[in-house]
Scaffold this motif. Sequence first.
Motif, PDB file in Angstrom:
ATOM      1  N   MET A  77       6.338  12.465  -8.168  1.00  0.00           N
ATOM      2  CA  MET A  77       6.027  11.314  -7.329  1.00  0.00           C
ATOM      3  C   MET A  77       4.787  11.583  -6.475  1.00  0.00           C
ATOM      4  SD  MET A  77       8.460   9.276  -4.665  1.00  0.00           S
ATOM      5  CE  MET A  77       9.522   8.713  -5.964  1.00  0.00           C
ATOM      6  N   MET A  78       4.684  12.798  -5.970  1.00  0.00           N
ATOM      7  CA  MET A  78       3.509  13.142  -5.167  1.00  0.00           C
ATOM      8  C   MET A  78       2.240  13.109  -6.026  1.00  0.00           C
ATOM      9  SD  MET A  78       3.096  16.486  -2.868  1.00  0.00           S
ATOM     10  CE  MET A  78       1.879  16.598  -1.608  1.00  0.00           C
ATOM     11  N   TYR A  79       2.316  13.655  -7.229  1.00  0.00           N
ATOM     12  CA  TYR A  79       1.154  13.665  -8.116  1.00  0.00           C
ATOM     13  C   TYR A  79       0.710  12.237  -8.431  1.00  0.00           C
ATOM     14  CZ  TYR A  79      -1.579  14.080 -12.377  1.00  0.00           C
ATOM     15  OH  TYR A  79      -2.559  13.956 -13.319  1.00  0.00           O
ATOM     16  N   TYR A  80       1.659  11.390  -8.828  1.00  0.00           N
ATOM     17  CA  TYR A  80       1.286  10.026  -9.206  1.00  0.00           C
ATOM     18  C   TYR A  80       0.850   9.207  -7.989  1.00  0.00           C
ATOM     19  CZ  TYR A  80       2.903  10.989 -13.869  1.00  0.00           C
ATOM     20  OH  TYR A  80       3.043  11.526 -15.114  1.00  0.00           O
ATOM     21  N   THR A  81       1.406   9.479  -6.830  1.00  0.00           N
ATOM     22  CA  THR A  81       0.957   8.786  -5.622  1.00  0.00           C
ATOM     23  C   THR A  81      -0.487   9.154  -5.304  1.00  0.00           C
ATOM     24  OG1 THR A  81       3.209   8.740  -4.755  1.00  0.00           O
ATOM     25  CG2 THR A  81       1.436   8.407  -3.177  1.00  0.00           C
ATOM     26  N   LEU A  82      -0.813  10.433  -5.413  1.00  0.00           N
ATOM     27  CA  LEU A  82      -2.193  10.865  -5.159  1.00  0.00           C
ATOM     28  C   LEU A  82      -3.146  10.286  -6.207  1.00  0.00           C
ATOM     29  CD1 LEU A  82      -1.642  14.567  -4.070  1.00  0.00           C
ATOM     30  CD2 LEU A  82      -2.265  12.624  -2.627  1.00  0.00           C
TER      31      LEU A  82
END
Length: 117
Positions: A77-82
């Motif tokens: 989720m953090m990767y795709y949010t960034l």
Amino acid sequence: MRINENNHAPNEAYNNNKIKKRIEYVLDYTIKITELKRLLSEIRKESNKLKELFWNDDDLKTERDAVNFFDARMQAMMYYTLQNLENYQQFRWKELTCGGGDIDGRDDTDHKNQQKV
């Protein structure tokens, strides 16, 4: 079966003191065994309660799997949010922040017309 007693014969089986001592011993032994059984029963109950405090290997494995799954989901989720923030910053930040117009409220067509003049 009938027991014949002969109080006049000097027999050890009919000695009252020995019988009393033997009965006291048996009663004391029986009381101790009963108390020991009660204590063991209480220990079993408390040990079952104590088992609930500690996790066994299956519980630990389940907990570890849940934590690893949650950690993987959060990292994804953090990767795709960034990635999405980077894409919005590069391409669509005007549409998201100003509804497609310029920051000062003009749309892209007004800005292009002013550049031609």
